[in-house]
Scaffold this active site. Structure first.
Site, PDB file in Angstrom:
ATOM      1  N   LYS A  85       0.775  -1.250   0.000  1.00  0.00           N
ATOM      2  CA  LYS A  85       0.000   0.000   0.000  1.00  0.00           C
ATOM      3  C   LYS A  85       0.802   1.292   0.000  1.00  0.00           C
ATOM      4  O   LYS A  85       0.223   2.363   0.179  1.00  0.00           O
ATOM      5  CB  LYS A  85      -0.955  -0.005   1.187  1.00  0.00           C
ATOM      6  N   SER A 125      -9.781   2.448  -2.537  1.00  0.00           N
ATOM      7  CA  SER A 125      -9.205   3.659  -1.940  1.00  0.00           C
ATOM      8  C   SER A 125      -9.723   4.885  -2.657  1.00  0.00           C
ATOM      9  O   SER A 125     -10.017   4.841  -3.858  1.00  0.00           O
ATOM     10  CB  SER A 125      -7.681   3.579  -2.093  1.00  0.00           C
ATOM     11  N   TYR A 149       0.330   1.861  -7.405  1.00  0.00           N
ATOM     12  CA  TYR A 149      -0.587   1.453  -6.327  1.00  0.00           C
ATOM     13  C   TYR A 149      -2.037   1.785  -6.714  1.00  0.00           C
ATOM     14  O   TYR A 149      -2.927   0.943  -6.647  1.00  0.00           O
ATOM     15  CB  TYR A 149      -0.210   2.152  -5.012  1.00  0.00           C
ATOM     16  N   LYS A 153      -5.701  -0.563  -7.684  1.00  0.00           N
ATOM     17  CA  LYS A 153      -7.053  -0.450  -7.116  1.00  0.00           C
ATOM     18  C   LYS A 153      -8.083  -0.232  -8.231  1.00  0.00           C
ATOM     19  O   LYS A 153      -9.168  -0.829  -8.217  1.00  0.00           O
ATOM     20  CB  LYS A 153      -7.112   0.683  -6.088  1.00  0.00           C
ATOM     21  N   ASN A 198       4.829   7.187   5.962  1.00  0.00           N
ATOM     22  CA  ASN A 198       4.456   7.970   4.783  1.00  0.00           C
ATOM     23  C   ASN A 198       3.283   8.883   5.087  1.00  0.00           C
ATOM     24  O   ASN A 198       3.128   9.927   4.462  1.00  0.00           O
ATOM     25  CB  ASN A 198       4.001   7.041   3.640  1.00  0.00           C
TER      26      ASN A 198
HETATM   27  P1  NAD Z   1      -1.620  -3.095   6.335  1.00  0.00           P
HETATM   28  O1  NAD Z   1      -0.335  -3.170   5.581  1.00  0.00           O
HETATM   29  O2  NAD Z   1      -1.567  -2.785   7.784  1.00  0.00           O
HETATM   30  O3  NAD Z   1      -2.423  -4.465   6.136  1.00  0.00           O
HETATM   31  C1  NAD Z   1      -2.278  -5.285   5.009  1.00  0.00           C
HETATM   32  C2  NAD Z   1      -1.945  -6.680   5.498  1.00  0.00           C
HETATM   33  O4  NAD Z   1      -1.813  -7.546   4.368  1.00  0.00           O
HETATM   34  C3  NAD Z   1      -0.628  -6.751   6.276  1.00  0.00           C
HETATM   35  O5  NAD Z   1      -0.850  -7.396   7.532  1.00  0.00           O
HETATM   36  C4  NAD Z   1       0.294  -7.573   5.376  1.00  0.00           C
HETATM   37  O6  NAD Z   1       1.209  -8.357   6.122  1.00  0.00           O
HETATM   38  C5  NAD Z   1      -0.697  -8.401   4.591  1.00  0.00           C
HETATM   39  N1  NAD Z   1      -0.215  -8.838   3.274  1.00  0.00           N
HETATM   40  C6  NAD Z   1       0.451  -8.108   2.353  1.00  0.00           C
HETATM   41  N2  NAD Z   1       0.729  -8.855   1.282  1.00  0.00           N
HETATM   42  C7  NAD Z   1       0.215 -10.098   1.526  1.00  0.00           C
HETATM   43  C8  NAD Z   1       0.184 -11.305   0.792  1.00  0.00           C
HETATM   44  N3  NAD Z   1       0.764 -11.404  -0.409  1.00  0.00           N
HETATM   45  N4  NAD Z   1      -0.426 -12.376   1.345  1.00  0.00           N
HETATM   46  C9  NAD Z   1      -0.981 -12.301   2.569  1.00  0.00           C
HETATM   47  N5  NAD Z   1      -0.982 -11.179   3.315  1.00  0.00           N
HETATM   48  C10 NAD Z   1      -0.384 -10.088   2.794  1.00  0.00           C
HETATM   49  O7  NAD Z   1      -2.553  -2.047   5.563  1.00  0.00           O
HETATM   50  P2  NAD Z   1      -3.960  -1.434   5.969  1.00  0.00           P
HETATM   51  O8  NAD Z   1      -3.752   0.010   6.201  1.00  0.00           O
HETATM   52  O9  NAD Z   1      -4.624  -2.242   6.998  1.00  0.00           O
HETATM   53  O10 NAD Z   1      -4.713  -1.557   4.570  1.00  0.00           O
HETATM   54  C11 NAD Z   1      -5.585  -2.625   4.272  1.00  0.00           C
HETATM   55  C12 NAD Z   1      -6.141  -2.446   2.865  1.00  0.00           C
HETATM   56  O11 NAD Z   1      -6.800  -1.188   2.764  1.00  0.00           O
HETATM   57  C13 NAD Z   1      -5.099  -2.458   1.757  1.00  0.00           C
HETATM   58  O12 NAD Z   1      -5.652  -3.130   0.649  1.00  0.00           O
HETATM   59  C14 NAD Z   1      -4.906  -0.998   1.430  1.00  0.00           C
HETATM   60  O13 NAD Z   1      -4.484  -0.802   0.102  1.00  0.00           O
HETATM   61  C15 NAD Z   1      -6.301  -0.463   1.648  1.00  0.00           C
HETATM   62  N6  NAD Z   1      -6.335   0.972   1.962  1.00  0.00           N
HETATM   63  C16 NAD Z   1      -5.660   1.436   3.053  1.00  0.00           C
HETATM   64  C17 NAD Z   1      -5.679   2.795   3.344  1.00  0.00           C
HETATM   65  C18 NAD Z   1      -4.914   3.345   4.525  1.00  0.00           C
HETATM   66  O14 NAD Z   1      -4.708   4.552   4.587  1.00  0.00           O
HETATM   67  N7  NAD Z   1      -4.500   2.557   5.508  1.00  0.00           N
HETATM   68  C19 NAD Z   1      -6.399   3.657   2.520  1.00  0.00           C
HETATM   69  C20 NAD Z   1      -7.081   3.161   1.427  1.00  0.00           C
HETATM   70  C21 NAD Z   1      -7.047   1.796   1.154  1.00  0.00           C
HETATM   71  C1  UD1 Z   2      -1.799   8.933   0.748  1.00  0.00           C
HETATM   72  C2  UD1 Z   2      -1.564   8.293  -0.599  1.00  0.00           C
HETATM   73  C3  UD1 Z   2      -2.893   7.819  -1.172  1.00  0.00           C
HETATM   74  C4  UD1 Z   2      -3.599   6.884  -0.181  1.00  0.00           C
HETATM   75  C5  UD1 Z   2      -3.770   7.635   1.134  1.00  0.00           C
HETATM   76  C6  UD1 Z   2      -4.419   6.795   2.206  1.00  0.00           C
HETATM   77  C7  UD1 Z   2       0.412   9.474  -1.502  1.00  0.00           C
HETATM   78  C8  UD1 Z   2       0.910  10.411  -2.566  1.00  0.00           C
HETATM   79  N1  UD1 Z   2      -0.926   9.247  -1.485  1.00  0.00           N
HETATM   80  O1  UD1 Z   2      -2.583  10.054   0.492  1.00  0.00           O
HETATM   81  O2  UD1 Z   2      -2.718   7.141  -2.390  1.00  0.00           O
HETATM   82  O3  UD1 Z   2      -4.848   6.487  -0.697  1.00  0.00           O
HETATM   83  O4  UD1 Z   2      -2.484   8.041   1.614  1.00  0.00           O
HETATM   84  O5  UD1 Z   2      -3.547   5.801   2.612  1.00  0.00           O
HETATM   85  O6  UD1 Z   2       1.180   8.912  -0.719  1.00  0.00           O
HETATM   86  N2  UD1 Z   2       1.416  15.285   4.904  1.00  0.00           N
HETATM   87  C9  UD1 Z   2       2.381  16.144   5.404  1.00  0.00           C
HETATM   88  N3  UD1 Z   2       3.484  15.599   6.005  1.00  0.00           N
HETATM   89  C10 UD1 Z   2       3.674  14.253   6.137  1.00  0.00           C
HETATM   90  C11 UD1 Z   2       2.682  13.382   5.630  1.00  0.00           C
HETATM   91  C12 UD1 Z   2       1.567  13.943   5.013  1.00  0.00           C
HETATM   92  O7  UD1 Z   2       2.239  17.355   5.317  1.00  0.00           O
HETATM   93  O8  UD1 Z   2       4.728  13.831   6.673  1.00  0.00           O
HETATM   94  C13 UD1 Z   2       0.200  15.874   4.286  1.00  0.00           C
HETATM   95  C14 UD1 Z   2      -0.026  15.451   2.847  1.00  0.00           C
HETATM   96  O9  UD1 Z   2       0.585  16.341   1.962  1.00  0.00           O
HETATM   97  C15 UD1 Z   2      -1.562  15.491   2.771  1.00  0.00           C
HETATM   98  C16 UD1 Z   2      -2.013  15.094   4.175  1.00  0.00           C
HETATM   99  O10 UD1 Z   2      -0.894  15.373   5.027  1.00  0.00           O
HETATM  100  O11 UD1 Z   2      -2.015  16.799   2.507  1.00  0.00           O
HETATM  101  C17 UD1 Z   2      -2.382  13.626   4.302  1.00  0.00           C
HETATM  102  O12 UD1 Z   2      -1.301  12.833   3.829  1.00  0.00           O
HETATM  103  P1  UD1 Z   2      -1.363  11.219   3.868  1.00  0.00           P
HETATM  104  O13 UD1 Z   2      -1.682  10.789   5.240  1.00  0.00           O
HETATM  105  O14 UD1 Z   2      -0.090  10.727   3.260  1.00  0.00           O
HETATM  106  O15 UD1 Z   2      -2.610  10.845   2.946  1.00  0.00           O
HETATM  107  P2  UD1 Z   2      -2.955  11.238   1.425  1.00  0.00           P
HETATM  108  O16 UD1 Z   2      -2.142  12.380   0.953  1.00  0.00           O
HETATM  109  O17 UD1 Z   2      -4.417  11.373   1.335  1.00  0.00           O
END
Ligand code: NAD
Ligand code: UD1
Length: 337
Positions: A85, A125, A149, A153, A198
């Site tokens: 992710k 996402s 990424y 999706k 990140n």
């Molecule tokens: P996360 O990394 O904490 O959870 C993902 C889990 O999947 C991890 O435990 C990892 O070990 C496991 N994994 C990865 N590759 C694998 C594989 N090949 N086989 C089995 N397990 C595997 O992430 P999260 O924040 O909990 O996100 C969950 C989902 O939500 C992801 O699909 C992510 O893209 C999506 N998503 C997350 C966010 C966010 O900001 N956290 C936002 C939008 C979408």
């Molecule tokens: C990021 C991902 C997006 C993903 C989302 C949720 C990128 C370019 N985009 O977006 O694809 O769907 O997370 O997981 O990585 N910020 C700072 N300082 C930091 C970190 C973030 O100023 O150290 C700012 C960013 O510029 C943004 C806001 O905080 O304005 C949120 O950032 P972040 O948490 O990374 O989420 P997204 O930018 O929405």
């Protein structure tokens, strides 16, 4: 009620969803290869719920283990979180992202088809709205992506639509998450990023706990209220409850439907810093940095479809999110280690 397979169930959103499912009376099986998580997270799930999870340590690319899970458990539906992710990393390692996210989803869908399990909740996402749509984002806007990424999706959403078209027995909910933050109120589970975070909230909590000196604010010259980026932050427990509502909707609704899971409200980086300082009584030092490549000025959801069709609405506010993020971080300064 029944047994739900959760891929990536040891991760951030996965563990919170396990807790809410177990508390609602569902049984849960998890497959996770622990590539971005720690097995302790599932012990904490047990500690919170006093219930067991059937855990399979393995990869969604491994059809043998998927087959074993469906043989050994009567699975009613799958919630598919497992994925890579990190946006920046996906630009460096596109083949890894296409393999795990797309090929992994195909393996999973093939196993589901073989065992006649045709209900799926998929983690999409807000990134699928790309850079050209104006906020608030609505589910019927055109999708696009600017990095591998995001492309995974968009592509998986398309695969799921095509699967439903080919066989109208499938019931699929594509949940487009906005920005999940916060943690379970127990402080026992939470987001545990590897290396330098990140995302904004894990960075802020690491500054608060003394692991990082200051927050870099990525740009203060956007066309927003205060010049910093605006996002729709949603408490991870609200998000998890959205999955249960989505599962329930699949009982009597076939199709492949997208739903935004957000609060519908936008907060700037400075709003979040101020709210965090106010509720937690800590100072967050920051410095203004250049914009981050690929960032947009503002992103927030139109949440009417989820309210109407899933009967779901986010409940917790920004102060709850800041308080719970800090509660998790200060009780677990090194995550699960
Ligand atoms: P996360 O990394 O904490 O959870 C993902 C889990 O999947 C991890 O435990 C990892 O070990 C496991 N994994 C990865 N590759 C694998 C594989 N090949 N086989 C089995 N397990 C595997 O992430 P999260 O924040 O909990 O996100 C969950 C989902 O939500 C992801 O699909 C992510 O893209 C999506 N998503 C997350 C966010 C966010 O900001 N956290 C936002 C939008 C979408
Ligand atoms: C990021 C991902 C997006 C993903 C989302 C949720 C990128 C370019 N985009 O977006 O694809 O769907 O997370 O997981 O990585 N910020 C700072 N300082 C930091 C970190 C973030 O100023 O150290 C700012 C960013 O510029 C943004 C806001 O905080 O304005 C949120 O950032 P972040 O948490 O990374 O989420 P997204 O930018 O929405």
């Amino acid at each position: 009620m029944g047994k739900i397979l959760i891929t990536g169930g040891a991760g951030y959103i996965g563990t919170h969803t396990c807790v809410e499912l177990l508390n609602s009376g569902y049984e849960v099986a998890v497959i996770d290869n622990l590539s971005n998580s720690d097995r302790k997270s599932l012990e904490r799930v047990k500690q919170i719920t006093s219930k067991e999870v059937s855990f399979y340590e393995g990869d969604i690319l491994d059809s043998d283990i998927l087959g074993r899970i469906f043989e050994e458990n009567k699975i009613d539906a799958v919630i598919h979180f497992a994925a890579l992710k990190a946006v920046g990393e996906s630009v460096e390692k596109p083949l890894d992202y296409y393999k795990v996210n797309i090929a992994g989803t195909l393996e999973l869908l093939n196993a589901m088809k073989k065992y006649n399990v045709k209900k799926m909740v998929f983690s999409s996402s807000a990134t699928v709205y790309g850079v050209n749509n104006p906020a608030p984002y609505k589910e019927d806007m055109p999708l696009s992506a600017t990095n591998p990424y995001g492309t995974t999706k968009v592509f998986i959403e398309r695969i799921l639509d095509d699967l439903y078209t080919s066989d109208n027995d499938w019931a699929i909910a594509k949940l487009r998450y906005f920005n999940p933050i916060g943690a379970h109120e127990s402080g026992l589970i939470g987001e545990n990023p590897n290396g330098i975070p990140n995302n904004l909230m894990p960075f802020i909590t690491q500054v608060a706990v003394g692991k990082r000196e200051y927050l870099g604010v990525f740009g203060d010259d956007y066309e927003t209220r205060d010049g910093t980026g605006v996002r729709d932050y949603i408490h991870v427990v609200d998000l998890s409850l959205g999955h249960i509502k989505a599962l329930e909707s699949l009982e009597n609704k076939k199709g492949s439907e997208a739903y935004n899971l957000g609060t519908g409200k936008g907060y700037s980086v400075f709003d979040i810093v101020k709210a965090f300082e106010k509720v937690n009584h800590v100072e967050i030092k920051y410095e203004i940095m250049p914009r981050r490549a690929g960032d947009i000025a503002e992103s927030y959801a139109d949440v009417k479809k989820a309210e109407r069709e899933l009967k779901w609405k986010a409940d917790k506010d920004i102060e709850d999110m800041c308080r719970d993020s800090w509660n998790w971080q200060k009780n677990n300064p090194n995550g699960y280690k």
